[in-house]
Each structure stands twice: as C-alpha cells, then as structure tokens.
Design a protein around this motif. Structure first.
Motif, short mmCIF file in Angstrom:
data_model
loop_
_atom_site.label_atom_id
_atom_site.label_comp_id
_atom_site.label_asym_id
_atom_site.label_seq_id
_atom_site.Cartn_x
_atom_site.Cartn_y
_atom_site.Cartn_z
N GLY A 1 0.87 -1.24 -0.11
CA GLY A 1 0.03 0.05 -0.03
C GLY A 1 0.69 1.00 0.04
O GLY A 1 0.27 2.48 0.41
N GLY B 1 -0.26 5.10 -0.97
CA GLY B 1 -0.99 6.02 -0.35
C GLY B 1 -0.16 6.58 0.63
O GLY B 1 -0.72 7.58 1.58
N HIS C 1 -10.12 2.00 -1.08
CA HIS C 1 -8.93 1.99 -0.29
C HIS C 1 -7.41 2.05 -0.96
O HIS C 1 -6.48 1.76 -0.17
CB HIS C 1 -8.96 0.73 0.67
CG HIS C 1 -10.40 0.74 1.29
ND1 HIS C 1 -11.43 -0.13 0.83
CD2 HIS C 1 -10.85 1.21 2.45
CE1 HIS C 1 -12.62 0.01 1.42
NE2 HIS C 1 -12.11 0.86 2.57
N ALA D 1 -5.01 4.28 0.98
CA ALA D 1 -5.11 4.35 2.71
C ALA D 1 -3.87 4.07 3.37
O ALA D 1 -3.70 4.51 4.58
CB ALA D 1 -6.04 2.98 3.00
N TYR E 1 -2.28 0.42 6.84
CA TYR E 1 -3.83 0.15 6.73
C TYR E 1 -3.87 -1.22 5.77
O TYR E 1 -4.68 -2.30 6.16
CB TYR E 1 -4.41 1.27 6.63
CG TYR E 1 -5.86 1.19 6.60
CD1 TYR E 1 -6.76 1.30 7.73
CD2 TYR E 1 -6.69 0.84 5.40
CE1 TYR E 1 -7.93 1.10 7.93
CE2 TYR E 1 -8.06 0.77 5.60
CZ TYR E 1 -8.74 0.84 6.86
OH TYR E 1 -10.02 0.65 7.00
N ILE E 2 -3.28 -0.88 4.65
CA ILE E 2 -3.58 -2.02 3.57
C ILE E 2 -3.16 -3.44 3.97
O ILE E 2 -3.75 -4.36 3.86
CB ILE E 2 -2.98 -1.74 2.37
CG1 ILE E 2 -3.62 -0.30 1.55
CG2 ILE E 2 -2.84 -2.88 1.51
CD1 ILE E 2 -5.11 -0.89 1.26
N HIS F 1 -5.67 -4.85 6.44
CA HIS F 1 -7.00 -5.15 6.26
C HIS F 1 -7.06 -5.97 4.69
O HIS F 1 -7.37 -5.26 3.69
CB HIS F 1 -7.75 -3.88 5.98
CG HIS F 1 -7.85 -3.36 7.36
ND1 HIS F 1 -9.09 -3.77 8.11
CD2 HIS F 1 -7.50 -2.27 8.01
CE1 HIS F 1 -8.88 -3.13 9.29
NE2 HIS F 1 -8.01 -2.14 9.37
N ASP G 1 -12.04 -4.07 -2.57
CA ASP G 1 -11.77 -3.14 -3.72
C ASP G 1 -11.52 -3.67 -4.99
O ASP G 1 -12.08 -3.12 -5.91
CB ASP G 1 -10.29 -2.61 -3.36
CG ASP G 1 -10.39 -1.19 -2.42
OD1 ASP G 1 -11.58 -1.02 -1.87
OD2 ASP G 1 -9.45 -0.62 -2.43
#
Length: 338
Positions: A24, A27, A55, A58, A62-63, A66, A73
């Motif tokens: 992720g 982001g 997301h 994010a 966070y990625i 989750h 997504d």
C-alpha cells in the motif's frame, strides 16, 4: 492448457481503476508524488480517466492490516460499470491473505483487464483459477511512474497488449534498460545500459504454448493451495519465471527450480522464458533440467523483459506464444484483448 476468458480492450477516454491489492505504499505521504506522476502518465500518455478504488490510497500499514478490504476493492472495480481495466499500484509480499475474501464467480462474470507484476503473481493466479486472462506487466509506481518519462518500450507494450485487438506478434528485446529508480530524479540522471538481447540456454526447433508463470516468491507461498496453477495450466505451456534467485543466491535458485520440478510443471511444459540471469543461475536451471527431470530438449530463452527493471513488456497469461530456437525469438501469436 485450457483457454482463459479474454477481457475487452480499453480505449482512450475509458476509465481505469488503480488498486493497492498487495503493498500500500502508493498512499504513504512520501510516495504520493509518485502515485500522482503515474496517474498523470495514464491520463496524458494514454488518454485514460483514472479513479482510485476506495482504499487504494489508505497507506501501507492500513492496507497490510486489512486484506479483506483489498479484496473488497477488487470486487468494487469489477462491479463498477464505468471501470474498464484495473491497474495495480505496486507489488508486495502477502497477497495470499486475500484468498478467504474473494468471490471467484464475480471475477469470472466480470472479466476485465487486470495488470501488475511481482507479488501480483498471486492475483494473476487468482484470475487464472477463475478462468480469466490477466496481464503480467507494469504497475503504476513502477515502471509507469519511472522518473524522467515513460519509456517507449513499456508504452508500446501496453498499447499492443491492452488497446489493440491485433496479434501482438514478435516481442523484441528492449534496446536499453535501467534498474528501478525510486528517487525523484531528472531524466538526464537516469543511467541506461545497453541490452545484449535474448540468449538461448538450450533447445532447438520451434515450440508453442500458452503463457503461465510470474515471480517465484509469490508462487512458492501458494504452493499446496488450490490457487497454485494445476497440471492443466502447466500442460503444454510456455512458463515465464522471474526472481527465482532471490537476493542473488544461486542456491535459492536451485531450490526454486526443484520446487517447480516437484510440482510437475517442468515435466509437462513446452518451454521456458526468463529475464536475464547470471551464468551461475543458468547452470542451476540446466542442472535441474538435464540431470533431474531429463528435459534436455526443453527450449529455454533468457533475457525477456518482464523482470524487476525498466522497461517491461506485457505478458497476457493464457495467450498462445512461440519460442523459435533457431532465431532465439519469442512471439505472442494472438491479441491480448478482444
């Protein structure tokens, strides 16, 4: 190898979704400049509209926490009628964690272009398991957002594979290459090296087969699951395999090829293509092929541009391809899209 459903091509003006289905970093504050650069390239070079999945930006932590939202997504992008293609932001190392949350029927009923490399190998296997072609090729952060400019080789490969309904044809080696550059540098500071081209490791004649493969690390993570390609996918295929020697370890390369041999893939495939390898890595592969699985006849072409460097071609998984040992050439015999 069974045929996979081929997605529809994209056109200038179409909407594509960017997704952080693996790592992720797109982001994170220190990487947003690069995400925006890649987004502008898609808009200005290809004339596409770009949206982010809910997301996608994010942030890496966070990625990571989750995986269920990463799967959500993907479902969002597949079900969104405005989205014509999905381009991953980057790879990573834990895409196997998506398995419990995925709707494979949704992937099959909404076949769309899905492209990326490295850990995106796992997602490509997910698409193959669902019966849909995906594309081992550029992610947004690299090489689409390579500092300086988008190189002509990568741009041309994307246009042929994703925008054109014509046969892709012969895939030539890139004239020059450069390592992945993560710093924001001007074009004149990017150092390019001459590419020696393809190298035939062994084999003779011509062979044809459908493309299957990716990056070894993610494949190794999913061995033993029902998402790892089954014998029907390896049967008569041309395997493309990269990064089978992580951290420069030739011993790891030997173990990697042996694991692939144990899966039965090397017994039934029609040929192999790899990115550039060292002489020691060549010898590890030849040891397995010649002394352990007794495939002295198996064509192996080295130096194809799908590894962790710039530029990069696009390999449609499931597309029919040909290796010609006499000319040390690699050709994709059909279109990448319909």
């Amino acid at each position: 190898m069974k045929e996979l459903i081929k997605p529809q091509r994209i056109h200038p003006g179409d909407t594509v979704a960017t997704i952080s289905i693996s790592g992720g970093r797109a982001g994170d504050k220190d990487m947003l400049w690069r995400y925006e650069l890649g987004k502008r390239r898609l808009q200005e070079v290809f004339g596409l509209k770009v949206v982010e999945t809910p997301h996608a930006l994010a942030g890496n932590e966070y990625i990571y926490q989750h995986p269920e939202l990463r799967a959500a997504d993907l479902h969002w992008a597949l079900e969104n009628p405005e989205v014509k293609a999905i381009i991953t932001n980057m790879g990573g190392d834990d895409s196997y964690r998506l398995f419990p949350y995925l709707d494979y029927g949704l992937i099959r009923s909404h076949p769309k272009i899905f492209m990326g490399f490295s850990d995106i190998t796992t997602s490509c296997c997910i698409f193959a398991h669902a019966g849909v072609m995906s594309y081992y090729g550029p992610s947004l952060l690299t090489p689409i957002a390579q500092p300086g400019r988008l190189d002509e080789y990568t741009e041309s490969a994307m246009r042929k594979a994703l925008f054109s309904g014509e046969i892709i044809g012969r895939v030539e080696p890139c004239p020059k290459y450069t390592p992945i550059e993560w710093q924001d540098k001007p074009e004149e500071d990017i150092v390019w090296q001459e590419n020696p081209g393809y190298k035939l490791i062994q084999g003779r004649g011509k062979v044809q087969g459908r493309l299957i493969g990716g990056c070894w690390g993610p494949l190794q993570q999913i061995m033993g699951t029902n998402i790892f390609p089954d014998r029907e996918l390896w049967e008569g295929s041309i395997i493309f395999m990269e990064n089978i020697s992580p951290y420069g370890s030739a011993l790891a390369a030997l173990h990697g090829w042996r694991a692939l041999a144990a899966s039965g893939a090397l017994d039934v495939c029609a040929g192999i293509i790899t990115p550039a390898m060292s002489e020691k890595e060549d010898q590890m592969l030849l040891k397995v092929l010649r002394q352990e699985v007794h495939r002295e006849d198996l064509p192996v072409l080295e130096g194809v541009d799908f590894g962790h460097r710039t530029p990069m071609t696009v390999l449609p998984i499931g597309a029919l391809a040909e290796l010609d040992c006499a000319s040390a050439s690699f050709t994709i015999l059909e279109s990448g899209v319909c």
